[in-house]
Design a protein around this motif. Structure first.
Motif, PDB file in Angstrom:
ATOM      1  N   GLY A  45      13.236   4.838   2.279  1.00  0.00           N
ATOM      2  CA  GLY A  45      13.354   6.206   2.764  1.00  0.00           C
ATOM      3  C   GLY A  45      12.049   6.967   2.895  1.00  0.00           C
ATOM      4  N   MET A  46      10.950   6.238   3.057  1.00  0.00           N
ATOM      5  CA  MET A  46       9.649   6.907   3.209  1.00  0.00           C
ATOM      6  C   MET A  46       9.612   7.678   4.512  1.00  0.00           C
ATOM      7  SD  MET A  46       6.750   5.659   1.313  1.00  0.00           S
ATOM      8  CE  MET A  46       6.904   4.857  -0.271  1.00  0.00           C
ATOM      9  N   LYS A  47       9.196   8.909   4.423  1.00  0.00           N
ATOM     10  CA  LYS A  47       9.264   9.756   5.601  1.00  0.00           C
ATOM     11  C   LYS A  47       8.233  10.876   5.515  1.00  0.00           C
ATOM     12  CE  LYS A  47      12.952  12.393   6.313  1.00  0.00           C
ATOM     13  NZ  LYS A  47      14.314  12.869   6.636  1.00  0.00           N
ATOM     14  N   LEU A  71       6.590   9.081  -6.664  1.00  0.00           N
ATOM     15  CA  LEU A  71       5.424   8.479  -6.025  1.00  0.00           C
ATOM     16  C   LEU A  71       4.368   9.485  -5.586  1.00  0.00           C
ATOM     17  CD1 LEU A  71       7.154   5.845  -3.711  1.00  0.00           C
ATOM     18  CD2 LEU A  71       6.209   5.499  -5.995  1.00  0.00           C
ATOM     19  N   VAL A  72       3.118   9.018  -5.641  1.00  0.00           N
ATOM     20  CA  VAL A  72       1.997   9.783  -5.101  1.00  0.00           C
ATOM     21  C   VAL A  72       1.978   9.591  -3.589  1.00  0.00           C
ATOM     22  CG1 VAL A  72      -0.531   9.860  -4.983  1.00  0.00           C
ATOM     23  CG2 VAL A  72       0.605   9.620  -7.197  1.00  0.00           C
ATOM     24  N   HIS A  73       1.806  10.669  -2.852  1.00  0.00           N
ATOM     25  CA  HIS A  73       1.668  10.595  -1.394  1.00  0.00           C
ATOM     26  C   HIS A  73       0.434  11.370  -0.975  1.00  0.00           C
ATOM     27  CE1 HIS A  73       5.465   8.613  -0.709  1.00  0.00           C
ATOM     28  NE2 HIS A  73       6.154   9.573  -1.297  1.00  0.00           N
ATOM     29  N   GLU A  74       0.080  11.230   0.310  1.00  0.00           N
ATOM     30  CA  GLU A  74      -1.051  11.980   0.843  1.00  0.00           C
ATOM     31  C   GLU A  74      -0.863  12.202   2.331  1.00  0.00           C
ATOM     32  OE1 GLU A  74      -4.320   9.459  -0.133  1.00  0.00           O
ATOM     33  OE2 GLU A  74      -3.898   8.038   1.460  1.00  0.00           O
ATOM     34  N   VAL A  75      -1.687  13.060   2.880  1.00  0.00           N
ATOM     35  CA  VAL A  75      -1.641  13.317   4.318  1.00  0.00           C
ATOM     36  C   VAL A  75      -3.047  13.174   4.868  1.00  0.00           C
ATOM     37  CG1 VAL A  75      -1.111  14.968   6.144  1.00  0.00           C
ATOM     38  CG2 VAL A  75       0.221  14.993   4.031  1.00  0.00           C
ATOM     39  N   ILE A 130      -0.754  10.550   8.627  1.00  0.00           N
ATOM     40  CA  ILE A 130      -0.327   9.321   7.934  1.00  0.00           C
ATOM     41  C   ILE A 130      -0.507   9.464   6.425  1.00  0.00           C
ATOM     42  CG2 ILE A 130      -1.060   7.946   9.949  1.00  0.00           C
ATOM     43  CD1 ILE A 130      -3.270   6.748   8.096  1.00  0.00           C
ATOM     44  N   CYS A 131       0.293   8.676   5.712  1.00  0.00           N
ATOM     45  CA  CYS A 131       0.066   8.513   4.275  1.00  0.00           C
ATOM     46  C   CYS A 131      -0.507   7.120   4.094  1.00  0.00           C
ATOM     47  CB  CYS A 131       1.367   8.649   3.489  1.00  0.00           C
ATOM     48  SG  CYS A 131       1.136   8.323   1.722  1.00  0.00           S
ATOM     49  N   ASN A 132      -1.684   7.043   3.486  1.00  0.00           N
ATOM     50  CA  ASN A 132      -2.342   5.737   3.359  1.00  0.00           C
ATOM     51  C   ASN A 132      -2.336   5.227   1.923  1.00  0.00           C
ATOM     52  OD1 ASN A 132      -3.452   3.561   4.701  1.00  0.00           O
ATOM     53  ND2 ASN A 132      -5.566   4.267   4.425  1.00  0.00           N
ATOM     54  N   GLN A 133      -1.328   5.618   1.165  1.00  0.00           N
ATOM     55  CA  GLN A 133      -1.102   4.953  -0.117  1.00  0.00           C
ATOM     56  C   GLN A 133      -0.639   3.532   0.229  1.00  0.00           C
ATOM     57  OE1 GLN A 133      -1.472   6.288  -3.367  1.00  0.00           O
ATOM     58  NE2 GLN A 133      -2.478   7.963  -2.288  1.00  0.00           N
ATOM     59  N   PRO A 134      -0.975   2.537  -0.618  1.00  0.00           N
ATOM     60  CA  PRO A 134      -0.642   1.152  -0.275  1.00  0.00           C
ATOM     61  C   PRO A 134       0.826   0.990   0.154  1.00  0.00           C
ATOM     62  CG  PRO A 134      -2.011   1.195  -2.212  1.00  0.00           C
ATOM     63  CD  PRO A 134      -1.704   2.629  -1.883  1.00  0.00           C
ATOM     64  N   ASN A 135       1.008   0.378   1.326  1.00  0.00           N
ATOM     65  CA  ASN A 135       2.316   0.066   1.935  1.00  0.00           C
ATOM     66  C   ASN A 135       3.016   1.249   2.615  1.00  0.00           C
ATOM     67  OD1 ASN A 135       2.663  -2.794   1.389  1.00  0.00           O
ATOM     68  ND2 ASN A 135       2.706  -2.186  -0.758  1.00  0.00           N
ATOM     69  N   HIS A 136       2.590   2.451   2.363  1.00  0.00           N
ATOM     70  CA  HIS A 136       3.359   3.595   2.857  1.00  0.00           C
ATOM     71  C   HIS A 136       3.326   3.739   4.379  1.00  0.00           C
ATOM     72  CE1 HIS A 136       3.546   5.892  -1.230  1.00  0.00           C
ATOM     73  NE2 HIS A 136       3.649   4.586  -1.372  1.00  0.00           N
ATOM     74  N   TYR A 137       2.146   3.491   4.981  1.00  0.00           N
ATOM     75  CA  TYR A 137       2.050   3.610   6.446  1.00  0.00           C
ATOM     76  C   TYR A 137       3.021   2.637   7.115  1.00  0.00           C
ATOM     77  CZ  TYR A 137       0.075   2.931  11.142  1.00  0.00           C
ATOM     78  OH  TYR A 137      -0.092   2.790  12.493  1.00  0.00           O
ATOM     79  N   GLY A 140       6.631   3.387   7.203  1.00  0.00           N
ATOM     80  CA  GLY A 140       7.084   4.445   8.105  1.00  0.00           C
ATOM     81  C   GLY A 140       6.631   5.846   7.724  1.00  0.00           C
ATOM     82  N   MET A 141       5.699   5.923   6.807  1.00  0.00           N
ATOM     83  CA  MET A 141       5.269   7.247   6.356  1.00  0.00           C
ATOM     84  C   MET A 141       4.132   7.779   7.240  1.00  0.00           C
ATOM     85  SD  MET A 141       5.040   8.492   2.555  1.00  0.00           S
ATOM     86  CE  MET A 141       5.457  10.199   2.316  1.00  0.00           C
ATOM     87  N   TRP A 142       4.512   8.164   8.431  1.00  0.00           N
ATOM     88  CA  TRP A 142       3.563   8.765   9.380  1.00  0.00           C
ATOM     89  C   TRP A 142       4.380   9.524  10.410  1.00  0.00           C
ATOM     90  CZ3 TRP A 142       4.075   7.277  14.502  1.00  0.00           C
ATOM     91  CH2 TRP A 142       4.792   6.095  14.737  1.00  0.00           C
TER      92      TRP A 142
HETATM   93 CU   LIG Z   1       3.140   8.006   0.882  1.00  0.00          CU
END
Ligand SMILES: [Cu+2]
Length: 149
Positions: A45-47, A71-75, A130-137, A140-142
């Motif tokens: 459900g990464m979004k 989880l930690v996320h970023e933009v 985008i979120c560039n935490q490992p695996n997040h991009y 689908g986290m963009w």
């Molecule tokens: Cu993320």
């Protein structure tokens, strides 16, 4: 009657003078929502959602909220070479190769439940957040972000 309406007009123009400069100086604010369904820290459900996702060129303030429980996320604000291009990716590190992209600024490492802001001046064009935490991009986290003239 005449006297009253003149008075109203005078009040209205005073208000305009007071609020005018603030309107001109105000940034465009974009709310960015960072979400996942991570009770146990999985990638489900990464979004990432930007609201609005289209703004006029100028100074733009991104206000990001990490709604995750775990989880930690970023933009990261990225200007891709072409809108269709997928970003250069390092499979081993499971992240976009930051040295090879045009990164215009980022709100990095937001802990769960935290918010952060970033102001950047953007020209018209197509951008990605985008979120560039490992695996997040890859999970689908963009999201696409458009700046118009
Ligand atoms: Cu993320």
């Amino acid at each position: 009657m005449k006297g009253i309406s003149r008075n109203v007009l005078a009040t209205a123009s005073t208000l305009l003078m007071l609020t005018g400069p603030q309107v001109v100086l105000a940034d465009t604010t974009v709310n960015v929502s960072l979400e996942d369904a991570s009770e146990g820290g999985n990638l489900a459900g990464m979004k990432m959602t930007a609201s609005p996702d289209t703004v006029k060129a100028g100074r733009i303030t991104f206000h990001a909220t990490n709604k995750s429980q775990a989880l930690v996320h970023e933009v990261m604000v990225v200007h891709p070479r072409t809108p269709e291009a997928s970003l250069p990716y390092d499979e081993k590190q499971a992240e976009v190769i930051e040295k090879r992209i045009t990164d215009l600024g980022e709100i990095s490492d937001l802990p769960p439940g935290k918010s952060g802001s970033l102001s950047v001046r953007l020209k018209a064009g197509n951008y990605l957040l985008i979120c560039n935490q490992p695996n997040h991009y890859k999970a689908g986290m963009w999201t696409k972000f458009t700046v118009t003239h």
